[in-house]
Each structure stands twice: as C-alpha cells, then as structure tokens.
Design a protein around this motif. Structure first.
Motif, PDB file in Angstrom:
ATOM      1  N   MET A   1      76.190  64.918 -42.399  1.00 17.39           N
ATOM      2  CA  MET A   1      76.676  63.740 -43.088  1.00 17.39           C
ATOM      3  C   MET A   1      77.417  64.169 -44.349  1.00 17.39           C
ATOM      4  O   MET A   1      76.954  65.048 -45.066  1.00 17.39           O
ATOM      5  N   ALA A   2      78.540  63.569 -44.625  1.00 17.12           N
ATOM      6  CA  ALA A   2      79.327  63.931 -45.805  1.00 17.12           C
ATOM      7  C   ALA A   2      78.664  63.400 -47.070  1.00 17.12           C
ATOM      8  O   ALA A   2      77.727  62.623 -47.022  1.00 17.12           O
ATOM      9  N   HIS A   3      79.174  63.836 -48.220  1.00 16.64           N
ATOM     10  CA  HIS A   3      78.566  63.430 -49.481  1.00 16.64           C
ATOM     11  C   HIS A   3      79.626  63.370 -50.561  1.00 16.64           C
ATOM     12  O   HIS A   3      80.714  63.923 -50.445  1.00 16.64           O
ATOM     13  N   PHE A   4      79.290  62.688 -51.643  1.00 13.20           N
ATOM     14  CA  PHE A   4      80.169  62.637 -52.795  1.00 13.20           C
ATOM     15  C   PHE A   4      80.003  63.934 -53.575  1.00 13.20           C
ATOM     16  O   PHE A   4      78.950  64.185 -54.163  1.00 13.20           O
ATOM     17  N   GLY A   5      81.002  64.772 -53.568  1.00 12.11           N
ATOM     18  CA  GLY A   5      80.912  66.053 -54.244  1.00 12.11           C
ATOM     19  C   GLY A   5      81.570  66.025 -55.605  1.00 12.11           C
ATOM     20  O   GLY A   5      81.717  64.987 -56.223  1.00 12.11           O
ATOM     21  N   LYS A   6      82.012  67.192 -56.048  1.00 10.54           N
ATOM     22  CA  LYS A   6      82.594  67.302 -57.389  1.00 10.54           C
ATOM     23  C   LYS A   6      84.091  67.584 -57.364  1.00 10.54           C
ATOM     24  O   LYS A   6      84.731  67.633 -58.401  1.00 10.54           O
ATOM     25  N   ASP A   7      84.652  67.770 -56.195  1.00  8.35           N
ATOM     26  CA  ASP A   7      86.049  68.170 -56.083  1.00  8.35           C
ATOM     27  C   ASP A   7      86.949  66.942 -56.125  1.00  8.35           C
ATOM     28  O   ASP A   7      87.125  66.238 -55.141  1.00  8.35           O
ATOM     29  N   ASP A 114      75.095  51.018 -52.504  1.00  5.24           N
ATOM     30  CA  ASP A 114      74.068  51.411 -51.531  1.00  5.24           C
ATOM     31  C   ASP A 114      74.064  52.910 -51.240  1.00  5.24           C
ATOM     32  O   ASP A 114      73.748  53.346 -50.124  1.00  5.24           O
ATOM     33  N   PHE A 115      74.363  53.720 -52.242  1.00  2.00           N
ATOM     34  CA  PHE A 115      74.278  55.162 -52.057  1.00  2.00           C
ATOM     35  C   PHE A 115      72.846  55.586 -51.722  1.00  2.00           C
ATOM     36  O   PHE A 115      72.623  56.557 -51.002  1.00  2.00           O
ATOM     37  N   ILE A 120      73.962  61.280 -49.449  1.00  2.00           N
ATOM     38  CA  ILE A 120      72.999  62.356 -49.651  1.00  2.00           C
ATOM     39  C   ILE A 120      72.395  62.374 -51.050  1.00  2.00           C
ATOM     40  O   ILE A 120      71.166  62.424 -51.206  1.00  2.00           O
ATOM     41  N   HIS A 121      73.219  62.327 -52.071  1.00  2.00           N
ATOM     42  CA  HIS A 121      72.685  62.346 -53.431  1.00  2.00           C
ATOM     43  C   HIS A 121      71.831  61.118 -53.704  1.00  2.00           C
ATOM     44  O   HIS A 121      70.735  61.215 -54.270  1.00  2.00           O
ATOM     45  N   SER A 154      69.098  64.609 -45.253  1.00  2.00           N
ATOM     46  CA  SER A 154      69.773  64.536 -46.561  1.00  2.00           C
ATOM     47  C   SER A 154      69.201  65.565 -47.526  1.00  2.00           C
ATOM     48  O   SER A 154      69.937  66.199 -48.285  1.00  2.00           O
ATOM     49  N   LEU A 155      67.881  65.730 -47.485  1.00  2.00           N
ATOM     50  CA  LEU A 155      67.249  66.703 -48.375  1.00  2.00           C
ATOM     51  C   LEU A 155      67.734  68.114 -48.074  1.00  2.00           C
ATOM     52  O   LEU A 155      68.083  68.878 -48.985  1.00  2.00           O
ATOM     53  N   LYS A 156      67.770  68.468 -46.812  1.00  3.18           N
ATOM     54  CA  LYS A 156      68.208  69.809 -46.446  1.00  3.18           C
ATOM     55  C   LYS A 156      69.664  70.040 -46.846  1.00  3.18           C
ATOM     56  O   LYS A 156      70.023  71.101 -47.388  1.00  3.18           O
ATOM     57  N   GLU A 157      70.513  69.054 -46.599  1.00  2.00           N
ATOM     58  CA  GLU A 157      71.927  69.198 -46.956  1.00  2.00           C
ATOM     59  C   GLU A 157      72.118  69.238 -48.465  1.00  2.00           C
ATOM     60  O   GLU A 157      72.960  69.978 -48.972  1.00  2.00           O
TER      61      GLU A 157
END
Length: 497
Positions: A1-7, A114-115, A120-121, A154-157
């Motif tokens: 599953m994708a996530h909101f990153g920092k890039d 609804d994050f 994931i975060h 989500s925890l593992k990712e």
C-alpha cells in the motif's frame, strides 16, 4: 500500500485530493472528497462547517491565512451554481493545505481525510495512540488484542521507511508504544475482511501480514484471513499453547507446514520443528477435505476442533497420544471404524451433523465420557449396544437420528446401561420420572429373565449333549468288550464323535 512520504517532487503522481461531487440534504450540502495515494483511493464526506472547524485549528497551530478558506454564505448557498463554485474552492483549499503541510501532516488534517483508516502513517499512529492509553491494561488483564491484517501490513511497511518512530511530534503516537506492546503481548486475534475496507479499494485479503515481532504469544486466533499471506509463524511456534484458524484456508498442511517443501526425511522421520507447546488447536470453519498427516506436528495437543469442514474420514489421529477431546461435527463422515486404534485416551467425541449409520467403531473406547452423535443416520436401538457397555460414558446425545422415532426409545436405550441408568445423560437430560424409571426397571428385569432362560437352555443343551456322549461312549466300550461286529463298533464310534 502506498503512503504519504516526504518527497514533494512526487506530489502530483502519488498524492491527490479532489472533490468530485456534492450531495444536498434539506438543510446543508455534503461534499464528497476523493483521496488517492498511489494505487489506493477512498472517499470522505464533509459539510462546509467541518471544513471551517478544520481551518480554525490549522490557523492556530500552523498560522494559515484565514482568507484561504472560502467564506460562509448564509443566503443562496443551496443553489446548484453556488454549490459547484464552492466545491471547486474547497478542492483548491485542500490541495493548497496539503502541499503546504506535506512534510508533516497535522493530526486534525489526517483525521479529516481518514488517514487513520487507510494510510500507513495514519494507521500506525492511531495504533500507537490506542496502545499508549490501554496497552498496559490489556497486558495485565490477559485480554485478547484484536488487530487487522491492514494494521499489521501498515506497521511492517512503516518500519521499512527511513523515518523516526515519532515523526508526528506527538509522543502518544510514537511507534515505540506498538513495538513495546507486541513483543510482550500474549493473546492476539488477527481479523480480515473479504470486502474492500470502508469506502476504499483496499482489499485486506490481498495484504501479507507478519507475526515475527510477537515474541511472547500464548494464544493466536486468525479469522477470515488469507493464510498463504501469513508470515512469522516460526516465531509463534516457539511460545503458543493455543492456535485458532477460521475461514482462512482449505489445507491443514498450509497451517502446520506453511511453505516447507520437505518435512520428512526418506526414512519417514520429521525434519521440521513441531508445534511442541500447542495443547489446543481449533481449525473449525475452514474447508478441509481430510485430516492431513502433518497433524503429527502437534504431538501434545489435548483438544482438537475440526468442526464445520468437509472431512470425509477419521484418520491420522493415532499420532496424537495426548488427545482427550475432539470435535468433528458438521463434516461429511460416513464411517467411524476401530476408533480405539486412533484415539486411545479419548474422553470426549463430538460428531454431530455427519452421515454415521453405525456406532460399532466406538465399542472399545473405554475412557470415553461424552459422545455426541446427534443428527446422523443411526436407525436402530440394537446399534446402541456398542456404546451402552462403555464403563465411563456419562453423556450420550442421539438427537436428530432416526432411532429416536422407535417405540419407547428413551427407556429402551437407558435400560441397556443397567445399574448406571441414573448416571447417564441421554440427549442432555438426566432426570427420569417415576414412570420411566419403572419402565426401565421392568425392561431390565425382563432382560435378566431372558438372559437367565437363555443360560438355562444353553446349560440344558450342554448337559443333554454330555449325557448323549456318555451313552455313546458306553456303547462303544461294550461293543469292544463283547467283540461285536466291526460295523457296529464303527457306527458307535462315529456317534461319539
């Protein structure tokens, strides 16, 4: 599953928020927000007042310009043209806020979108906050901790990301709370759904989940998951005493062996580590067609539940020397032959809702205390003699069998138990009224009289045969003494034989 990153350079391709439509009610309008993260998407519904509350929080915490949010309008706010205009303005507002705050999404904005349910975060932060408040209570109460495959995934990712465990700045949301809890947790339930999660296109049943970090589990329940996507069971094997798997697989081997390509040597010896500490195994509600020979990998199991499967025969239980309770209800079992060779120390057998026609195979289960064969195809009172002589049998259930339609079924069944008639629960009922007790007593007396008569007849037959033999022998001896003809002596000798 994708996530909101920092890039931030990846913002356009990986993060996107749109307001696709709006729904009107009698008093207000609800705007439908579509959130997309990589390949995953979900929808959130909010009215303008909720946007306003969000903006108030952000202006205080992050000094946003108050004019960024389109102003309220008291009159004419339900017209189609105004709603379309407002829809577009709110979409621009959200996109601007997310762009501005992308490196650290505020919790109020995360919950607004609804994050905590889909990203994931957000998911891991919600877990951390929950365990911060009640983790110690769960550990002390020995209560089962329930977690979804989405949360475990989500925890593992999240742990793979090169980010601090507390990237939100809120100590309550530090991943350390999760890690501390799961390494000490003793009772875990993993759940899954075959339907999309909430309003999203996320399919939990397609997400792998890892139990490696659970170092102290004593009981594990996996419910409705895709067991092929479970990892880390080798860790669980070292501590678990109770394992439950429901609606998760069609293969017992898949649970006990997982992906082990070879588990026995050429000489037949087991070369994989067994589940030595498991004393209770509950695999009901799957779709097994057989009791696989890999069941020998749980050598110390005492209670085994294989109900609600599609098992057709009772096999391979001879490996389980400690087995005392087995439930095979709701299967497709037609025969139960020589069970004493498969379950030598059994105390309780439940075989309700199968296809059994005979109880002959139960005759030598001398340790058996409870037998439930309700809703099978046992048709005659005579067939019950095989279990009526079992010395330890205390409970017998025959409900739903054709035999129950026999005349005086209850009294005729109980009279077979002789002096133990008042010690046996028949069809969950111990109490007998005086009439039934009298009837049973009469039947037992008649049976004893019949047995006595049969014994007398047998003795008389033996006595008559003995007299006849003695007479023939006397004639034979007289024949020899008097030197009678050879033919007469031969006939007399034949008669003796």
């Amino acid at each position: 599953m994708a996530h909101f990153g920092k890039d931030l350079d990846d913002f356009k391709s990986s993060r996107c928020v749109h307001i696709r439509s709006a729904e009107q009610t009698e008093h207000f309008t609800v705007y439908i927000i579509t959130v997309t993260v990589g390949a995953y998407t979900w929808t959130v519904k909010h009215r303008y007042s909720e946007f306003y509350d969000l903006h108030e929080k952000l202006t205080v915490s992050h000094k946003l310009d108050r004019s960024l949010l389109p102003p309220k309008k008291i009159f004419g706010n339900q017209t189609e043209s105004f709603i379309k205009k407002r829809q577009r303005e709110l979409e621009i507002y959200l996109q601007t806020v997310i762009m501005f705050l992308a490196q650290r999404i505020p919790s109020c904005l995360a919950y607004f979108l609804d994050f905590d349910k889909y990203e994931i975060h957000g998911i891991t932060q919600a877990m951390a906050e929950d365990l911060y408040s009640r983790g110690e209570i769960l550990l002390q109460s020995r209560e089962q901790y329930e977690v979804s495959t989405l949360q475990l995934y989500s925890l593992k990712e999240r742990l793979k990301l090169p980010e601090p465990t507390c990237d939100s700045g809120d100590v309550k949301k530090d991943l350390g709370h999760i890690l501390d809890f799961i390494t000490r947790a003793k009772h875990l339930k993993v759940i899954c759904s075959k339907e999309p999660v909430g309003t999203s296109n996320i399919m939990m049943s397609k997400l792998p989940f890892d139990l490696t970090l659970f170092k102290s589990l004593q009981t594990l329940e996996i419910n409705g998951c895709n067991f092929r996507l479970a990892y880390g069971l080798e860790t669980v094997k070292q501590t678990a005493v109770k394992l439950e798997v429901h609606e998760s697989t069609s293969s017992m081997k898949e649970i006990l062996l997982q992906d082990a390509p070879h588990w026995r040597a050429e000489d037949g010896s087991v070369i994989v580590d067994p589940w030595n500490f498991i004393t209770e195994l509950n695999l009901n509600g799957n779709s097994f067609s057989e009791i696989h020979e890999s069941i020998q990998l749980i050598p110390n199991v005492e209670k085994l539940n294989l109900s609600h499967n599609s098992i057709e025969s009772i096999q391979n239980l001879q490996w389980l020397c400690a087995l005392t309770h087995v439930d095979l209800s709701h299967n497709n079992i037609r025969h139960a032959d020589s069970l004493h060779t498969k379950m030598g120390n059994i105390k309780c057998i439940r075989l309700a809702h199968n296809e059994l026609e005979s109880l002959h195979g139960f005759a030598k289960l001398f340790s058996l205390q409870i037998l439930d064969v309700s809703f099978n195809k046992i048709a005659t009172i005579e067939d019950l003699k095989y279990v009526s002589q079992l010395p330890c049998l205390e409970e017998l259930s025959l409900e739903g069998n054709p035999v129950m339609s026999s005349l005086d079924y209850r009294t005729k069944t109980l009279q077979m138990f002789g002096d133990r008639v008042q010690e046996v629960f028949l069809d969950h009922n111990l109490l007998l009224d005086h009439k039934q007790l009298d009837t049973v007593a009469v039947l037992q007396a008649l049976q004893k009289a019949k047995d006595v008569e049969v014994t007398k007849k047998l003795r008389m037959q033996m006595f008559t045969k003995e007299i006849s033999t003695q007479e023939s022998l006397y004639k034979f001896m007289s024949c020899i003494k008097n030197s009678s003809s050879k033919e007469v002596c031969t006939q007399t000798q034949t008669a003796i034989v």
